[in-house]
Design a protein around this motif. Structure first.
Motif, PDB file in Angstrom:
ATOM      1  N   GLU A 113       1.546   4.301  -3.040  1.00 36.13           N
ATOM      2  CA  GLU A 113       1.353   5.637  -3.044  1.00 36.13           C
ATOM      3  C   GLU A 113       2.598   6.378  -3.228  1.00 36.13           C
ATOM      4  O   GLU A 113       2.609   7.332  -3.962  1.00 36.13           O
ATOM      5  CB  GLU A 113       0.747   5.766  -1.532  1.00 36.13           C
ATOM      6  CG  GLU A 113      -0.307   5.279  -0.939  1.00 36.13           C
ATOM      7  CD  GLU A 113      -0.710   5.447   0.322  1.00 36.13           C
ATOM      8  OE1 GLU A 113       0.214   6.050   1.061  1.00 36.13           O
ATOM      9  OE2 GLU A 113      -1.972   5.012   0.800  1.00 36.13           O
ATOM     10  N   ARG A 114       3.929   5.631  -2.844  1.00 35.49           N
ATOM     11  CA  ARG A 114       4.845   6.447  -3.151  1.00 35.49           C
ATOM     12  C   ARG A 114       5.270   6.506  -4.833  1.00 35.49           C
ATOM     13  O   ARG A 114       5.715   7.288  -5.450  1.00 35.49           O
ATOM     14  CB  ARG A 114       6.238   5.689  -2.503  1.00 35.49           C
ATOM     15  CG  ARG A 114       6.352   5.820  -1.201  1.00 35.49           C
ATOM     16  CD  ARG A 114       7.487   4.995  -0.685  1.00 35.49           C
ATOM     17  NE  ARG A 114       7.803   5.720   0.706  1.00 35.49           N
ATOM     18  CZ  ARG A 114       9.107   5.399   1.191  1.00 35.49           C
ATOM     19  NH1 ARG A 114      10.006   4.606   0.735  1.00 35.49           N
ATOM     20  NH2 ARG A 114       9.436   5.873   2.361  1.00 35.49           N
ATOM     21  N   GLU A 152       2.881   6.561  -6.989  1.00 40.34           N
ATOM     22  CA  GLU A 152       2.041   7.660  -7.813  1.00 40.34           C
ATOM     23  C   GLU A 152       2.669   9.078  -7.439  1.00 40.34           C
ATOM     24  O   GLU A 152       2.720   9.946  -8.456  1.00 40.34           O
ATOM     25  CB  GLU A 152       0.770   7.464  -7.356  1.00 40.34           C
ATOM     26  CG  GLU A 152      -0.359   8.491  -7.942  1.00 40.34           C
ATOM     27  CD  GLU A 152      -1.648   8.177  -7.383  1.00 40.34           C
ATOM     28  OE1 GLU A 152      -2.608   9.061  -7.907  1.00 40.34           O
ATOM     29  OE2 GLU A 152      -1.862   7.011  -6.814  1.00 40.34           O
ATOM     30  N   LYS A 153       3.243   9.390  -6.163  1.00 42.98           N
ATOM     31  CA  LYS A 153       3.697  10.603  -5.860  1.00 42.98           C
ATOM     32  C   LYS A 153       4.773  10.994  -6.523  1.00 42.98           C
ATOM     33  O   LYS A 153       5.134  12.104  -6.883  1.00 42.98           O
ATOM     34  CB  LYS A 153       3.882  10.474  -4.350  1.00 42.98           C
ATOM     35  CG  LYS A 153       4.272  11.586  -3.556  1.00 42.98           C
ATOM     36  CD  LYS A 153       4.446  11.610  -2.111  1.00 42.98           C
ATOM     37  CE  LYS A 153       5.136  13.066  -1.657  1.00 42.98           C
ATOM     38  NZ  LYS A 153       5.551  12.737  -0.160  1.00 42.98           N
ATOM     39  N   LYS A 201       0.850  -1.037  -0.096  1.00 38.14           N
ATOM     40  CA  LYS A 201       0.006  -0.025  -0.084  1.00 38.14           C
ATOM     41  C   LYS A 201       0.606   1.197   0.059  1.00 38.14           C
ATOM     42  O   LYS A 201       0.772   2.270  -0.834  1.00 38.14           O
ATOM     43  CB  LYS A 201      -1.003  -0.109   1.333  1.00 38.14           C
ATOM     44  CG  LYS A 201      -1.835   1.264   1.158  1.00 38.14           C
ATOM     45  CD  LYS A 201      -2.642   1.072   2.853  1.00 38.14           C
ATOM     46  CE  LYS A 201      -3.429   2.467   2.775  1.00 38.14           C
ATOM     47  NZ  LYS A 201      -4.229   2.395   4.026  1.00 38.14           N
ATOM     48  N   GLU A 202       1.784   1.240   0.944  1.00 37.00           N
ATOM     49  CA  GLU A 202       2.781   2.356   1.041  1.00 37.00           C
ATOM     50  C   GLU A 202       3.600   2.665  -0.126  1.00 37.00           C
ATOM     51  O   GLU A 202       3.815   3.762  -0.763  1.00 37.00           O
ATOM     52  CB  GLU A 202       3.715   2.354   2.232  1.00 37.00           C
ATOM     53  CG  GLU A 202       4.772   3.576   2.319  1.00 37.00           C
ATOM     54  CD  GLU A 202       4.093   4.757   2.980  1.00 37.00           C
ATOM     55  OE1 GLU A 202       5.012   5.692   2.399  1.00 37.00           O
ATOM     56  OE2 GLU A 202       3.091   4.970   3.211  1.00 37.00           O
TER      57      GLU A 202
END
Length: 389
Positions: free
Chosen positions: A206-207, A209-210, A202-203
């Motif tokens: 997110e990274r 995409e960021k 999950k983390e």
């Protein structure tokens, strides 16, 4: 009855007499070893003799977790003195068979891995550095911070892999993804990270995409045993701190799966906690920290590589770097101890402070080591001839 228990306890502890210390039991102080005590062990409640003989590690570890055993003085210093004598611990492997020899099936190993890494990203972010690297750092300079050491470690690994633009890189046990993200941004590689942890996936997503790396790198929840059937091929493979979860019976299966996805001439870098000899691990660590965990010896992994025509190019020990990394984690954890205790409870907090300090002590004493091994699949004559990094 108490006198008999006290006598057994003191007699048992006499075997750990290399460094002097005191033991308090039922209001009386007993001295172990010669010289001034460097720390004091305060036993609030009795520890059964049969528990000490079945597993010294479990008996003392559980007593500390529950607050039945306190250490007066620096916990690390006490453990550093005590754990250097681990060859004097008692371990009844027949009674601990279920704990020491767990199933190495996919289902059970996934359960074991997630029990540790899915505690929560919020928990790990309290005491890891900004990169969320949960493995040994590399301290180029005495003054390096933990963050700098983790960046150094990743830089060193990527340099060893001799990456070039548009190469493909597989990270087995990718954690929260810092290594792959850096490889993509600095070298222009395309990558896949695999993990069994929901929280890490999950983390990492997110990274990705960021950082604007969607389509260049990806993360998947995948067991290493699925690689052979994946049909994927990679120029480079890296695995940091994952081999410890594979289990002795599956080391060859791990190498076989890496071989199936690594292109001819490709490089594999394996970074893992190692040992001089093969042993089954510590009962307390297996029960409370890393269920099913196993520390491979350096020689048994090197031995396997030859069977798959993997040529060993470089072997480097980072033992003292891991000692220093753990001391940094220990300090960070201590700074957030109250938050951990409020969220997870006192016993959990004591368990983790014991884990971090005891691991630092075992690395410091050379009980365990950390090795990076670089190998090529078949002969690769295009690599630099010197230790270029």
């Amino acid at each position: 009855m108490k006198t008999m228990t006290d006598n057994f306890m003191i007699s048992f502890l006499q075997r750990f007499d290399e460094h002097p210390f005191d033991v308090k039991i039922h209001g009386k102080t007993h001295h172990i070893g010669n010289g001034n005590p460097t720390f004091v062990v305060d036993l609030k409640e009795d520890i059964e003799g049969k528990e000490l003989l079945t597993s010294t590690s479990l008996a003392l570890g559980e007593a500390y977790m529950k607050g039945n055993l306190e250490v007066e003085g620096d916990l690390f210093e006490a453990l550093d003195s005590f754990l250097g004598q681990m060859d004097r611990f008692s371990t009844d492997r027949s009674k601990l068979k279920k704990l020491m020899f767990t199933s190495q099936s996919k289902k059970n190993q996934e359960k074991e891995v997630t029990s540790h890494y899915d505690i929560g990203n919020d928990f790990y972010s309290l005491w890891l550095d900004e990169t969320m690297s949960y493995s040994c750092g590399y301290f180029k300079h005495e003054t390096d911070t933990l963050y700098e050491a983790q960046c150094n470690k990743v830089e060193r690994i990527l340099e060893k892999l001799c990456l070039k633009k548009d190469m493909t890189l597989l990270d087995i046990g990718c954690g929260w993804g810092y290594l792959l993200i850096r490889a993509a941004k600095e070298y222009g590689v395309k990558g896949l990270g695999i993990t069994l942890s929901h929280e890490q996936q999950k983390e990492f997503e997110e990274r990705i995409e960021k950082e604007g790396l969607t389509g260049q790198i990806e993360v998947a929840r995948m067991d290493y045993r699925e690689l052979e059937k994946s049909g994927r091929q990679f120029d480079r493979v890296v695995s940091v701190g994952m081999l410890e979860h594979v289990g002795r019976a599956n080391y060859e299966l791990f190498v076989k799966n890496v071989d199936s996805v690594l292109k001819p001439g490709g490089l594999l870098l394996l970074h893992y906690i190692s040992a001089l000899k093969e042993y089954q691990g510590d009962p307390w660590i297996k029960k409370y920290i890393f269920p099913g965990g196993m520390v491979p010896s350096l020689r048994e992994i090197i031995h396997l590589f030859g069977d798959y025509r993997f040529y060993t190019l470089d072997v480097e020990s980072l033992r003292r770097h891991y000692y220093k990394t753990l001391r940094c984690w220990e300090q960070n954890f201590s700074g957030h101890r109250q938050e951990v205790e409020e969220k997870m409870g006192t016993e959990f907090a004591r368990m983790w402070e014991l884990y971090l300090s005891s691991c630092a002590a075992t690395f410091h004493n050379g009980i365990i080591d950390l090795h990076q091994i670089l190998v090529s699949k078949g002969v690769n004559n295009e690599l630099p001839m010197t230790r270029w990094y």
